[in-house]
Scaffold this active site. Structure first.
Site, mmCIF file in Angstrom:
data_model
loop_
_atom_site.group_PDB
_atom_site.id
_atom_site.type_symbol
_atom_site.label_atom_id
_atom_site.label_comp_id
_atom_site.label_asym_id
_atom_site.label_seq_id
_atom_site.Cartn_x
_atom_site.Cartn_y
_atom_site.Cartn_z
ATOM 1 C CG HIS A 277 9.337 -28.296 10.779
ATOM 2 N ND1 HIS A 277 8.993 -27.802 12.018
ATOM 3 C CD2 HIS A 277 10.687 -28.451 10.783
ATOM 4 C CE1 HIS A 277 10.079 -27.652 12.738
ATOM 5 N NE2 HIS A 277 11.128 -28.035 12.027
ATOM 6 C CG ASP B 175 -0.357 0.193 2.537
ATOM 7 O OD1 ASP B 175 0.892 0.317 2.599
ATOM 8 O OD2 ASP B 175 -1.078 0.245 3.548
ATOM 9 C CG HIS B 176 -0.659 4.777 1.536
ATOM 10 N ND1 HIS B 176 -1.732 3.910 1.603
ATOM 11 C CD2 HIS B 176 -0.583 5.390 2.738
ATOM 12 C CE1 HIS B 176 -2.293 4.018 2.803
ATOM 13 N NE2 HIS B 176 -1.610 4.902 3.517
ATOM 14 C CG HIS C 55 10.973 -24.465 12.399
ATOM 15 N ND1 HIS C 55 10.959 -24.443 13.779
ATOM 16 C CD2 HIS C 55 12.186 -24.982 12.044
ATOM 17 C CE1 HIS C 55 12.096 -24.936 14.240
ATOM 18 N NE2 HIS C 55 12.869 -25.264 13.215
ATOM 19 C CG ASN C 56 6.589 -21.421 10.432
ATOM 20 O OD1 ASN C 56 7.451 -20.653 10.845
ATOM 21 N ND2 ASN C 56 5.866 -22.153 11.240
ATOM 22 N N GLY D 86 -1.791 -5.555 8.701
ATOM 23 C CA GLY D 86 -2.955 -5.649 7.813
ATOM 24 C C GLY D 86 -2.723 -6.639 6.684
ATOM 25 C CB CYS E 289 0.760 -2.564 4.823
ATOM 26 S SG CYS E 289 0.657 -3.660 6.245
ATOM 27 N N GLY E 290 2.203 -0.517 6.319
ATOM 28 C CA GLY E 290 2.893 0.278 7.340
ATOM 29 C C GLY E 290 3.540 -0.582 8.414
ATOM 30 C CB THR E 291 2.220 -2.389 11.256
ATOM 31 O OG1 THR E 291 0.979 -2.855 10.696
ATOM 32 C CG2 THR E 291 2.022 -1.050 11.937
ATOM 33 N N GLY E 292 2.796 -4.088 8.561
ATOM 34 C CA GLY E 292 2.804 -5.479 8.095
ATOM 35 C C GLY E 292 1.623 -6.268 8.641
#
Ligand code: RB5
Length: 150
Positions: free
Chosen positions: A133, A8-9, A98-99, A70, A65-68
């Site tokens: 895993h 995003d922006h 692991h994931n 969303g 995004c800003g924080t990750g």
């Protein structure tokens, strides 16, 4: 490996840096936008990359995004997507080992560009460890299947 990238922006500046890095490293990239600093809604761009990974059209994705947060919420709604928010190196490495994470999510307002590039390098080059895993990932698939039937 084909890598899809979207933001995003709040993630645009970092997305452009990471695109340059990925091209330098020789990866084929698909840029799903956004391409302007004008405010947009992260689900619209998270959906495009997640859908492409979920359907197998591309192998891996990167979302910013800003924080990750969303973008992570959006991406993990999609079947077969294992998105991991990694704003430091240890998580980036473990999310692959692991994931078998197939989408890396970054917070453009959290990580600086040099650290973000290191995170991407680590995430791209670390293999899935497999073994014990695999069963855990299968269990995630069972949960997805169960939820689909509801
Ligand atoms: C946009 O202001 C911001 O809310 C978004 O980039 C993201 O951080 C959401 O989780």
């Amino acid at each position: 490996m084909k890598i899809g990238i979207g933001c995003d922006h709040a993630g645009l500046e970092l997305k452009n840096e990471i695109l340059l890095l990925l091209k330098d490293l020789g990866f084929e990239c698909v840029d799903f936008g956004t391409d302007s600093p004008q405010a947009v809604d992260y689900p619209d761009f998270g959906e495009k990359v997640s859908e492409a990974v979920s359907s197998g059209r591309i192998e891996r994705g990167i979302l910013i995004c800003g924080t990750g947060i969303g973008m992570s919420i959006v991406a993990n709604k999609f079947p077969h997507v294992r998105a991991s928010l990694c704003n430091e190196l240890f998580t980036a490495k473990m999310s692959r080992l692991h994931n078998d994470a197939n989408i890396l999510v970054l917070g453009g307002r959290i990580v600086g560009k040099d650290l973000a590039k290191e995170i991407v390098r680590t995430w791209i080059s670390t293999p899935f460890e497999g073994e014990r895993h695999c069963l855990r990932l299968k269990k995630i698939n069972f949960i997805e299947d169960r939820l689909k039937k509801k």
